[in-house]
Design a protein around this motif. Structure first.
Motif, mmCIF file in Angstrom:
data_model
loop_
_atom_site.group_PDB
_atom_site.id
_atom_site.type_symbol
_atom_site.label_atom_id
_atom_site.label_comp_id
_atom_site.label_asym_id
_atom_site.label_seq_id
_atom_site.Cartn_x
_atom_site.Cartn_y
_atom_site.Cartn_z
ATOM 1 N N PHE A 272 37.440 -23.398 -102.070
ATOM 2 C CA PHE A 272 38.387 -23.229 -100.658
ATOM 3 C C PHE A 272 37.847 -24.363 -99.772
ATOM 4 O O PHE A 272 36.673 -24.269 -99.485
ATOM 5 C CB PHE A 272 38.516 -21.791 -100.322
ATOM 6 N N GLY A 273 38.638 -24.971 -99.191
ATOM 7 C CA GLY A 273 38.269 -25.692 -97.727
ATOM 8 C C GLY A 273 38.041 -24.552 -96.676
ATOM 9 O O GLY A 273 38.244 -23.402 -96.860
ATOM 10 N N SER A 274 37.665 -25.052 -95.453
ATOM 11 C CA SER A 274 37.577 -24.365 -94.313
ATOM 12 C C SER A 274 38.861 -23.928 -93.743
ATOM 13 O O SER A 274 38.921 -22.953 -92.624
ATOM 14 C CB SER A 274 36.710 -24.966 -93.282
ATOM 15 N N GLY A 275 39.947 -24.658 -94.030
ATOM 16 C CA GLY A 275 41.102 -24.035 -93.558
ATOM 17 C C GLY A 275 41.559 -24.772 -92.323
ATOM 18 O O GLY A 275 40.686 -25.677 -91.695
ATOM 19 N N THR A 276 42.777 -24.582 -92.065
ATOM 20 C CA THR A 276 43.481 -25.378 -90.704
ATOM 21 C C THR A 276 44.119 -24.061 -89.834
ATOM 22 O O THR A 276 44.996 -23.169 -90.369
ATOM 23 C CB THR A 276 44.709 -26.419 -90.884
ATOM 24 N N GLN A 277 43.297 -23.834 -88.665
ATOM 25 C CA GLN A 277 43.994 -22.760 -87.903
ATOM 26 C C GLN A 277 45.102 -23.348 -87.280
ATOM 27 O O GLN A 277 45.045 -24.084 -86.353
ATOM 28 C CB GLN A 277 43.057 -22.433 -87.078
ATOM 29 N N LEU A 278 46.411 -22.822 -87.521
ATOM 30 C CA LEU A 278 47.594 -23.172 -86.653
ATOM 31 C C LEU A 278 47.861 -22.096 -85.683
ATOM 32 O O LEU A 278 48.303 -20.979 -86.033
ATOM 33 C CB LEU A 278 48.772 -23.544 -87.997
ATOM 34 N N SER A 279 48.208 -22.618 -84.302
ATOM 35 C CA SER A 279 48.721 -21.785 -83.437
ATOM 36 C C SER A 279 49.978 -22.177 -82.789
ATOM 37 O O SER A 279 49.916 -23.685 -82.414
ATOM 38 C CB SER A 279 47.674 -21.529 -82.165
ATOM 39 N N VAL A 280 50.808 -21.725 -82.809
ATOM 40 C CA VAL A 280 52.329 -22.155 -82.436
ATOM 41 C C VAL A 280 52.678 -21.237 -81.378
ATOM 42 O O VAL A 280 52.669 -20.213 -81.114
ATOM 43 C CB VAL A 280 53.329 -21.946 -83.646
ATOM 44 N N LEU A 281 52.737 -22.326 -80.126
ATOM 45 C CA LEU A 281 53.057 -21.230 -78.780
ATOM 46 C C LEU A 281 54.433 -21.296 -78.361
ATOM 47 O O LEU A 281 55.508 -22.100 -79.051
ATOM 48 C CB LEU A 281 52.322 -22.188 -77.910
#
Lengths: 114, 115
Positions: free
Chosen positions: B106-115
């Motif tokens: 696994f990669g470390s991921g992308t934390q996506l935040s939608v405001l």
């Protein structure tokens, strides 16, 4: 669709104690993975189990697979604080239209306290 | 590279905007997966690429989601007209073999935040 159930979902245990996490799945598969995830981190592979009766051990963790019962166990021996993490099992379908897809359980959040 | 690389590591966007997430698998790995993990939840399958075979897209939650992969290289996951419920960590993983017996990295991921 294959369903993967882990239990318990939350486990709080004292250092030095033993415990087992269970992973049940609903469809025939010979391939099961265990992963560890620390808070804020990605998943780290622990074990790959590829056949009925497979047993793998590393340190205080031992994983086994019973494909007839559709059950895998992750046994923790003499727990230490460093084992605190969330543990996921995942099953891969090796046949059918969803060949290769991994199905994950919801995870078991383990906390080991002194 | 040494491991699965994802970029960006964090993405904050406004509702309605499009975002593109990138995954560089380990060189030589034929299989590539995208998963989504909401806070405190397990992993939700999105899409699976295996070599040059047709991808398994059945986990994509809506037609706002799409993913591409050229051969056995980089993959991009695109989310159009983002919604707040899209906020999650998007994880990419790759595996070397076609026989389903290898480890998934696994990669470390992308934390996506939608405001």
């Amino acid at each position: 669709e294959l369903k993967v159930e882990q239990n318990p979902l939350f486990l709080s245990m004292q250092e030095g104690k033993n415990y087992t996490i269970y992973c049940n799945y609903s469809t025939t598969s010979d391939r099961l993975y265990w992963y560890r995830q620390d808070p804020g981190k990605s998943l780290e592979s622990l074990f790959v189990l590829l056949s009925n009766g497979a047993v793998k051990q590393e340190g205080r963790l031992m994983a086994s697979l019973d494909t007839k019962a559709r059950l895998s166990t992750l046994h923790i021996t003499a727990a230490v604080h460093d084992l605190s993490a969330t543990y996921f099992c995942a099953v891969v379908l090796d046949r059918g239209s969803t060949l290769g897809r991994l199905y994950f359980g919801r995870g078991t959040q383990l906390t080991v306290w002194p | 590279g040494a491991g699965v690389s994802q970029s960006p590591s964090n993405k904050v966007t406004e509702k309605g905007k499009d975002v593109e997430l990138r995954c560089d698998p380990i060189s030589g790995h034929t299989a590539l997966y995208w998963y989504r993990q909401r806070l405190g939840q397990g992993l939700e399958f999105l899409i699976y690429f295996q070599g040059n075979s047709a991808p398994d897209k059945s986990g994509l939650p809506s037609d706002r989601f799409s993913a591409e992969r050229t051969g056995e290289s980089v993959s991009t996951l695109t989310i159009q007209r983002t919604q707040q419920e899209d906020s999650a960590v998007y994880l990419c993983a790759s595996r070397r073999d076609r026989g389903l017996s290898g480890k998934l990295f696994f990669g470390s991921g992308t934390q996506l935040s939608v405001l």
